[in-house]
Write an enzyme that holds these catalytic residues in place. Structure first.
Site, short mmCIF file in Angstrom:
data_model
loop_
_atom_site.label_atom_id
_atom_site.label_comp_id
_atom_site.label_asym_id
_atom_site.label_seq_id
_atom_site.Cartn_x
_atom_site.Cartn_y
_atom_site.Cartn_z
N ASN A 6 1.45 7.41 -6.98
CA ASN A 6 0.81 6.50 -6.03
C ASN A 6 0.52 7.32 -4.78
O ASN A 6 1.44 7.64 -4.02
CB ASN A 6 1.76 5.33 -5.74
N LEU A 7 -0.75 7.65 -4.60
CA LEU A 7 -1.11 8.54 -3.48
C LEU A 7 -1.22 7.78 -2.15
O LEU A 7 -1.41 8.39 -1.10
CB LEU A 7 -2.41 9.28 -3.79
N LYS A 8 -1.13 6.45 -2.22
CA LYS A 8 -1.16 5.60 -1.01
C LYS A 8 -2.37 5.96 -0.14
O LYS A 8 -3.43 6.21 -0.68
CB LYS A 8 0.17 5.71 -0.27
N HIS A 88 3.07 -4.00 -4.94
CA HIS A 88 3.81 -2.93 -4.26
C HIS A 88 4.43 -3.47 -2.97
O HIS A 88 3.83 -4.28 -2.28
CB HIS A 88 2.88 -1.75 -3.96
N GLU A 157 11.15 -0.71 -7.76
CA GLU A 157 11.16 0.15 -6.58
C GLU A 157 11.97 -0.53 -5.47
O GLU A 157 11.43 -1.40 -4.76
CB GLU A 157 9.73 0.37 -6.07
N GLY A 163 10.22 6.17 0.39
CA GLY A 163 9.90 7.04 1.53
C GLY A 163 11.08 7.37 2.41
O GLY A 163 10.91 7.86 3.53
N SER A 193 11.70 7.50 -3.70
CA SER A 193 12.28 8.82 -3.41
C SER A 193 12.56 9.65 -4.65
O SER A 193 13.55 10.38 -4.71
CB SER A 193 13.53 8.68 -2.53
#
Ligand code: 13P
Length: 237
Positions: A6-8, A88, A157, A163, A193
């Protein structure tokens, strides 16, 4: 195994193109990883890749129309995108998406036959309260969702692990994944993470069918290494 990035809101369109080229070498060489990449919306493109599936990080449940700032089915169709991330925690908590809206999105994209990666996970205070509260909280995140949809992938998640460099213990991941498998038999990813140095351990946990990686996936070489782990583990099993 499913190895997903997931490159956000990271990488430009041209940087994403280079990223995909580098990643493709790893994905091509892999015999056991299904590689998914969710680029930033403005970086969506018709990438010439057979071994990587491109997905949308978000879209609005509409063909097209007056939804300023949103992306509809028509815009995804242009690039042949048939995979979407829904639920998400950044969309739930930062963008304020309600369970009702997530369920609408789920229903819409299910009807269109999309592969849906649906995210669930508890915030820190719920984790610290009790296991029962955690399960109650997470079960509510499945409301209005068809947990037996054939093209569903669930991603667990924990919000506090995203993060932050913090992760649950491997025992906690195993325990939670066993619980979540009771709700849905869909493939179940762990996210939060995951780094090069813990990916292999996480992938080895029972009922972990893959990983959903954020910051550590921004480096194609690191993410590629995680793809290689999937093959290594497959050989061991
Ligand atoms: P990090 O890997 O940066 O913790 O992000 C995880 C995530 O949110 C993937 O969807």
């Amino acid at each position: 195994m499913i190895i997903a990035a997931n490159l956000k809101t990271n990488l430009t369109r041209s940087a994403t193109r280079s990223y995909m080229q580098e990643l493709e070498k790893f994905a091509d060489a892999s015999s056991s990883a299904d590689v998914l990449v969710f680029p930033a919306m403005t970086s969506l493109d018709s990438f010439q890749t057979k071994s990587i599936t491109i997905g949308a990080q978000n879209a609005y449940p509409t063909q097209n129309g007056a939804f300023t700032g949103e992306t509809g089915l028509e815009q995804l169709d242009e690039f042949g995108i048939k995979t979407i991330l829904i639920g998400h925690s950044e969309r739930r908590h930062i963008l304020g998406e309600s369970q009702e809206l997530l369920a609408q999105k789920f229903h819409y994209f299910k009807e269109k036959g999309f592969k849906i990666v649906f995210c669930v996970g508890e915030p820190k205070e719920i984790r610290e309260a009790s296991k029962q509260e955690m399960l109650t909280y997470i079960k509510k995140q499945y409301e209005g969702i068809d947990s037996e949809y054939e093209n569903l992938i669930v991603a667990y998640e924990p919000v506090w692990a995203i993060g932050t460099g913090l992760t649950p213990t491997l025992e906690d991941i195993e325990d939670m994944h066993a619980e979540l498998k009771k709700i849905s038999s869909a493939p179940l990813l762990y996210g939060g993470s995951v780094k090069v140095n813990n990916a292999k351990d996480v992938l080895s946990v029972k009922n972990v069918d893959g990983i959903l990686v954020g910051s550590a996936a921004l480096n194609a070489g690191d993410f590629g290494r995680m793809i290689e782990y999937a093959d290594e583990l497959n050989k061991i099993k």
